[in-house]
Design a protein around this motif. Structure first.
Motif, PDB file in Angstrom:
ATOM      1  N   GLY A  92      -2.256  -3.093  -5.682  1.00  0.00           N
ATOM      2  CA  GLY A  92      -3.457  -2.871  -4.893  1.00  0.00           C
ATOM      3  C   GLY A  92      -4.137  -4.171  -4.512  1.00  0.00           C
ATOM      4  O   GLY A  92      -4.656  -4.308  -3.398  1.00  0.00           O
ATOM      5  N   ARG A  93      -4.124  -5.142  -5.398  1.00  0.00           N
ATOM      6  CA  ARG A  93      -4.685  -6.463  -5.085  1.00  0.00           C
ATOM      7  C   ARG A  93      -3.888  -7.134  -3.977  1.00  0.00           C
ATOM      8  O   ARG A  93      -4.466  -7.742  -3.064  1.00  0.00           O
ATOM      9  CB  ARG A  93      -4.693  -7.327  -6.343  1.00  0.00           C
ATOM     10  CG  ARG A  93      -5.694  -6.865  -7.407  1.00  0.00           C
ATOM     11  CD  ARG A  93      -5.574  -7.699  -8.655  1.00  0.00           C
ATOM     12  NE  ARG A  93      -6.557  -7.295  -9.667  1.00  0.00           N
ATOM     13  CZ  ARG A  93      -6.595  -7.786 -10.901  1.00  0.00           C
ATOM     14  NH1 ARG A  93      -5.696  -8.697 -11.287  1.00  0.00           N
ATOM     15  NH2 ARG A  93      -7.513  -7.368 -11.745  1.00  0.00           N
ATOM     16  N   ARG A  94      -2.568  -7.004  -4.034  1.00  0.00           N
ATOM     17  CA  ARG A  94      -1.733  -7.582  -2.983  1.00  0.00           C
ATOM     18  C   ARG A  94      -1.995  -6.897  -1.644  1.00  0.00           C
ATOM     19  O   ARG A  94      -2.062  -7.549  -0.602  1.00  0.00           O
ATOM     20  CB  ARG A  94      -0.255  -7.440  -3.348  1.00  0.00           C
ATOM     21  CG  ARG A  94       0.223  -8.373  -4.454  1.00  0.00           C
ATOM     22  CD  ARG A  94       1.707  -8.194  -4.701  1.00  0.00           C
ATOM     23  NE  ARG A  94       2.482  -8.382  -3.487  1.00  0.00           N
ATOM     24  CZ  ARG A  94       3.768  -8.106  -3.369  1.00  0.00           C
ATOM     25  NH1 ARG A  94       4.429  -7.613  -4.412  1.00  0.00           N
ATOM     26  NH2 ARG A  94       4.409  -8.311  -2.231  1.00  0.00           N
TER      27      ARG A  94
ATOM     28  N   ARG B 287     -15.756   4.179  -0.929  1.00  0.00           N
ATOM     29  CA  ARG B 287     -15.097   3.692  -2.129  1.00  0.00           C
ATOM     30  C   ARG B 287     -13.635   3.377  -1.836  1.00  0.00           C
ATOM     31  O   ARG B 287     -12.975   4.062  -1.049  1.00  0.00           O
ATOM     32  CB  ARG B 287     -15.189   4.719  -3.254  1.00  0.00           C
ATOM     33  CG  ARG B 287     -14.599   4.208  -4.581  1.00  0.00           C
ATOM     34  CD  ARG B 287     -14.638   5.276  -5.652  1.00  0.00           C
ATOM     35  NE  ARG B 287     -14.055   4.765  -6.885  1.00  0.00           N
ATOM     36  CZ  ARG B 287     -14.727   4.166  -7.845  1.00  0.00           C
ATOM     37  NH1 ARG B 287     -16.038   4.010  -7.724  1.00  0.00           N
ATOM     38  NH2 ARG B 287     -14.130   3.724  -8.937  1.00  0.00           N
ATOM     39  N   SER B 288     -13.129   2.351  -2.486  1.00  0.00           N
ATOM     40  CA  SER B 288     -11.742   1.943  -2.300  1.00  0.00           C
ATOM     41  C   SER B 288     -10.783   3.060  -2.702  1.00  0.00           C
ATOM     42  O   SER B 288     -10.918   3.667  -3.773  1.00  0.00           O
ATOM     43  CB  SER B 288     -11.456   0.693  -3.129  1.00  0.00           C
ATOM     44  OG  SER B 288     -10.060   0.488  -3.274  1.00  0.00           O
ATOM     45  N   ALA B 289      -9.798   3.327  -1.844  1.00  0.00           N
ATOM     46  CA  ALA B 289      -8.786   4.327  -2.174  1.00  0.00           C
ATOM     47  C   ALA B 289      -7.970   3.878  -3.387  1.00  0.00           C
ATOM     48  O   ALA B 289      -7.628   4.694  -4.257  1.00  0.00           O
ATOM     49  CB  ALA B 289      -7.868   4.569  -0.981  1.00  0.00           C
ATOM     50  N   VAL B 290      -7.661   2.594  -3.449  1.00  0.00           N
ATOM     51  CA  VAL B 290      -6.917   2.074  -4.598  1.00  0.00           C
ATOM     52  C   VAL B 290      -7.746   2.222  -5.866  1.00  0.00           C
ATOM     53  O   VAL B 290      -7.250   2.630  -6.924  1.00  0.00           O
ATOM     54  CB  VAL B 290      -6.515   0.601  -4.376  1.00  0.00           C
ATOM     55  CG1 VAL B 290      -5.885   0.017  -5.640  1.00  0.00           C
ATOM     56  CG2 VAL B 290      -5.543   0.485  -3.207  1.00  0.00           C
ATOM     57  N   GLY B 291      -9.044   1.881  -5.784  1.00  0.00           N
ATOM     58  CA  GLY B 291      -9.915   2.017  -6.946  1.00  0.00           C
ATOM     59  C   GLY B 291     -10.023   3.454  -7.417  1.00  0.00           C
ATOM     60  O   GLY B 291     -10.026   3.734  -8.626  1.00  0.00           O
ATOM     61  N   THR B 292     -10.083   4.392  -6.472  1.00  0.00           N
ATOM     62  CA  THR B 292     -10.143   5.812  -6.832  1.00  0.00           C
ATOM     63  C   THR B 292      -8.844   6.257  -7.491  1.00  0.00           C
ATOM     64  O   THR B 292      -8.849   7.026  -8.461  1.00  0.00           O
ATOM     65  CB  THR B 292     -10.416   6.657  -5.578  1.00  0.00           C
ATOM     66  OG1 THR B 292     -11.607   6.197  -4.950  1.00  0.00           O
ATOM     67  CG2 THR B 292     -10.567   8.122  -5.930  1.00  0.00           C
TER      68      THR B 292
ATOM     69  N   ALA C 213      -4.442  -7.023   3.744  1.00  0.00           N
ATOM     70  CA  ALA C 213      -5.374  -6.481   4.726  1.00  0.00           C
ATOM     71  C   ALA C 213      -6.401  -7.528   5.140  1.00  0.00           C
ATOM     72  O   ALA C 213      -6.746  -7.653   6.318  1.00  0.00           O
ATOM     73  CB  ALA C 213      -6.076  -5.249   4.141  1.00  0.00           C
ATOM     74  N   ASN C 214      -6.896  -8.315   4.170  1.00  0.00           N
ATOM     75  CA  ASN C 214      -7.867  -9.363   4.490  1.00  0.00           C
ATOM     76  C   ASN C 214      -7.250 -10.433   5.380  1.00  0.00           C
ATOM     77  O   ASN C 214      -7.890 -10.955   6.300  1.00  0.00           O
ATOM     78  CB  ASN C 214      -8.392 -10.000   3.203  1.00  0.00           C
ATOM     79  CG  ASN C 214      -9.244  -9.034   2.392  1.00  0.00           C
ATOM     80  OD1 ASN C 214      -9.748  -8.049   2.913  1.00  0.00           O
ATOM     81  ND2 ASN C 214      -9.384  -9.308   1.097  1.00  0.00           N
ATOM     82  N   ASN C 215      -5.968 -10.741   5.120  1.00  0.00           N
ATOM     83  CA  ASN C 215      -5.277 -11.744   5.920  1.00  0.00           C
ATOM     84  C   ASN C 215      -5.123 -11.276   7.366  1.00  0.00           C
ATOM     85  O   ASN C 215      -5.297 -12.055   8.313  1.00  0.00           O
ATOM     86  CB  ASN C 215      -3.904 -12.042   5.311  1.00  0.00           C
ATOM     87  CG  ASN C 215      -3.143 -13.101   6.097  1.00  0.00           C
ATOM     88  OD1 ASN C 215      -3.651 -14.185   6.329  1.00  0.00           O
ATOM     89  ND2 ASN C 215      -1.918 -12.777   6.481  1.00  0.00           N
TER      90      ASN C 215
ATOM     91  N   LEU D 243       0.821  -1.204   0.000  1.00  0.00           N
ATOM     92  CA  LEU D 243       0.000   0.000   0.000  1.00  0.00           C
ATOM     93  C   LEU D 243       0.862   1.262   0.000  1.00  0.00           C
ATOM     94  O   LEU D 243       0.523   2.253  -0.666  1.00  0.00           O
ATOM     95  CB  LEU D 243      -0.934   0.002   1.213  1.00  0.00           C
ATOM     96  CG  LEU D 243      -2.048   1.059   1.186  1.00  0.00           C
ATOM     97  CD1 LEU D 243      -2.955   0.851  -0.021  1.00  0.00           C
ATOM     98  CD2 LEU D 243      -2.871   1.010   2.475  1.00  0.00           C
ATOM     99  N   PHE D 244       1.973   1.249   0.713  1.00  0.00           N
ATOM    100  CA  PHE D 244       2.866   2.405   0.711  1.00  0.00           C
ATOM    101  C   PHE D 244       3.453   2.606  -0.685  1.00  0.00           C
ATOM    102  O   PHE D 244       3.541   3.734  -1.184  1.00  0.00           O
ATOM    103  CB  PHE D 244       3.995   2.209   1.723  1.00  0.00           C
ATOM    104  CG  PHE D 244       4.955   3.361   1.782  1.00  0.00           C
ATOM    105  CD1 PHE D 244       4.645   4.502   2.506  1.00  0.00           C
ATOM    106  CD2 PHE D 244       6.171   3.310   1.119  1.00  0.00           C
ATOM    107  CE1 PHE D 244       5.521   5.583   2.559  1.00  0.00           C
ATOM    108  CE2 PHE D 244       7.054   4.382   1.167  1.00  0.00           C
ATOM    109  CZ  PHE D 244       6.732   5.518   1.891  1.00  0.00           C
ATOM    110  N   ILE D 245       3.834   1.519  -1.341  1.00  0.00           N
ATOM    111  CA  ILE D 245       4.381   1.623  -2.698  1.00  0.00           C
ATOM    112  C   ILE D 245       3.322   2.151  -3.657  1.00  0.00           C
ATOM    113  O   ILE D 245       3.612   2.960  -4.546  1.00  0.00           O
ATOM    114  CB  ILE D 245       4.919   0.254  -3.162  1.00  0.00           C
ATOM    115  CG1 ILE D 245       6.073  -0.183  -2.251  1.00  0.00           C
ATOM    116  CG2 ILE D 245       5.394   0.329  -4.611  1.00  0.00           C
ATOM    117  CD1 ILE D 245       6.564  -1.595  -2.538  1.00  0.00           C
ATOM    118  N   VAL D 246       2.076   1.682  -3.494  1.00  0.00           N
ATOM    119  CA  VAL D 246       0.975   2.187  -4.325  1.00  0.00           C
ATOM    120  C   VAL D 246       0.848   3.697  -4.150  1.00  0.00           C
ATOM    121  O   VAL D 246       0.704   4.446  -5.127  1.00  0.00           O
ATOM    122  CB  VAL D 246      -0.346   1.478  -3.963  1.00  0.00           C
ATOM    123  CG1 VAL D 246      -1.534   2.241  -4.541  1.00  0.00           C
ATOM    124  CG2 VAL D 246      -0.340   0.057  -4.495  1.00  0.00           C
ATOM    125  N   GLY D 247       0.906   4.169  -2.892  1.00  0.00           N
ATOM    126  CA  GLY D 247       0.823   5.600  -2.644  1.00  0.00           C
ATOM    127  C   GLY D 247       1.964   6.366  -3.301  1.00  0.00           C
ATOM    128  O   GLY D 247       1.755   7.440  -3.874  1.00  0.00           O
TER     129      GLY D 247
END
Length: 497
Positions: free
Chosen positions: A480-482, A324-329, A487-489, A261-265
């Motif tokens: 984002g999927r990872r 709404r998902s931040a990644v999706g946005t 997060a689900n885990n 998530l940090f890398i996505v940001g």
């Protein structure tokens, strides 16, 4: 005391404070030509005058985050605002070039801390559930004052370049005074061990070297002035990683670089800053060099682009706040930005038309959508004991990306223009290169010859950066999927934390 509204006075005020960092470089660029003439800058000195504030900001912004944690964010913000004011006052009174440089360097140090401190402060004045909406308001307010800064700075620079540097000290001083009644007193972050700062010093050196190297790309891809800083910057960043990984009391959580998530940001921040830079620079160049408008008129044409970015920031904060998902946005913003860049390239031959401006507005709507989710990711992923340096690193990513957009866009546009001019007019590459250089310098005769070819170079740069943003968006989807799976885990197995 926390507010319960994303549009509360503290949030709006913090966005206004952040706008100082956005507006100051705009005003400085508007005043640079007159300052160059008055102080007799050499070409090298002019280039340094244009860049030194950014370099000082990039080198000190992450350490400023550490200082904010140690002193308290409000106190650091007040100091940074006053330092910015002093730096611009020194610049305005500079009798010789080196004093001008000192003033701009001090302002750069202050501006980095102003922006990073105000952005990081948003979390402390709103409840977590409305943080996305508050970040949207913050991002919008960072741009709203540009509608005043741009025409005011241009008008004052036209009268006297020194006058152009006076609005920011007035605004920054007023903001410093208002910090105490408006912002809460947030206690400093207490650390059990004394931090080791060698890593941050090396990081600052690395970022400065990278910015110098990237900024030189527009002049040459292979010159030592480009390659040497780039190599030194990469080596310094590697050394920073090793120092922080081995330090007993690190100043930055290097393990965060493995967080999806940090890398996505970070990738999202790179994408929107690069797209913003190339859109701002090349649209201004196209309007001035090809259409012959003044810099002031070109800046007025860019105001609708800023307006669309403001609306998009508010929209993104609202939809993320509604679930709404931040990644999706972030992905949505990347898709919109990519489509806008492609449309801008297609419409470039009619650069004075409303459809061309509309395509640029689409680009900036997309970048505005991307701003909020990536901002939230830096805040969300920052460990409590490293909140300052992690949130400040967002500014470093943005500065690097903006430099890539400026230099990369200029390099692509210039290279394609030179190539097409050489093949279209039958002159040698060296002659074509010299004619393009005259064109960029504002030579009227060169404008008639080179102008039509520059439209092609502009379009090529838009397509190249559309590809860059598209690639970033694909990576964001995959990572984002990872991040979601991780997060689900954690939700299923909390003990993994």
């Amino acid at each position: 005391m926390q507010s319960h509204s994303a549009r509360s006075l503290p949030v709006v005020f913090l966005g206004f404070v952040g706008s100082i960092q956005v507006g100051d470089p705009v005003i400085a660029s508007l005043a640079l030509v007159r300052a160059t003439q008055a102080l007799a800058f050499s070409p090298t000195m002019q280039a340094m005058a244009a860049a030194i504030s950014t370099l000082a900001l990039a080198a000190t912004v992450v350490p400023a985050g550490v200082v904010a944690d140690k002193l308290g964010r409000r106190k650091l913000l007040i100091i940074a605002l006053l330092l910015t004011a002093v730096g611009d006052l020194i610049t305005a009174m500079a009798p010789v070039p080196w004093v001008y440089l000192v003033g701009r360097a001090l302002a750069g140090v202050g501006l980095g801390a102003v922006f990073a401190g105000s952005y990081a402060f948003v979390r402390d004045v709103v409840p977590p559930k409305i943080l996305p909406a508050a970040l949207g308001v913050y991002a919008a307010m960072c741009l709203v004052p540009l509608f005043i800064y741009m025409p005011l700075g241009s008008a004052l620079a036209g009268i006297d370049w020194r006058l152009a540097f006076l609005p920011i000290p007035v605004v920054a001083s007023m903001a410093a005074w208002l910090c105490i009644p408006i912002l809460p007193l947030v206690p400093p972050v207490v650390s059990e061990q004394s931090r080791q700062f060698w890593g941050l010093a090396v990081l600052g050196l690395g970022i400065v070297c990278l910015l110098i190297g990237v900024s030189s790309l527009a002049n040459s891809l292979t010159a030592p002035s480009t390659l040497l800083p780039l190599v030194l910057g990469i080596v310094a960043l590697g050394a920073f990683g090793l120092i922080e990984a081995r330090a007993e009391a690190p100043s930055f959580p290097i393990g965060l670089l493995t967080s999806p998530l940090f890398i996505v940001g970070a990738i999202g921040g790179f994408a929107w800053n690069a797209a913003t830079a190339v859109g701002q620079l090349l649209s201004s160049n196209l309007w001035q060099y090809v259409d012959g408008v003044t810099p002031f008129v070109a800046s007025l044409r860019q105001l609708p682009m800023m307006a669309f970015s403001i609306v998009a920031s508010l929209y993104a904060g609202h939809v993320i706040g509604r679930g709404r998902s931040a990644v999706g946005t972030l992905v949505l913003g990347g898709v919109i930005t990519t489509g806008g860049l492609v449309a801008t390239a297609a419409l470039a031959p009619n650069s004075t038309g409303v459809w061309f401006l509309g395509a640029l507005c689409v680009v900036f709507f997309g970048t505005g959508v991307m701003t909020v989710p990536q901002s939230q990711m830096f805040v969300q992923e920052a460990p409590a004991e490293f909140y300052g340096p992690v949130t400040s690193s967002r500014v470093s990513v943005g500065q690097f990306a903006y430099a890539v957009g400026l230099a990369g866009g200029a390099a692509v546009a210039s290279a394609v223009t030179t190539s097409r001019l050489a093949s279209g007019s039958g002159v040698s590459s060296a002659t074509a290169s010299a004619q393009v250089a005259d064109f960029i310098a504002g030579d009227d005769a060169a404008a008639l010859l080179v102008g039509p070819y520059y439209v092609t170079g502009f379009a090529a740069a838009m397509i190249v950066f559309a590809g860059v943003i598209a690639a970033c968006t694909v990576v964001i989807v995959l990572l984002g999927r990872r991040a979601q799976a991780h997060a689900n885990n954690l939700a299923v197995h909390p003990s993994n934390t």
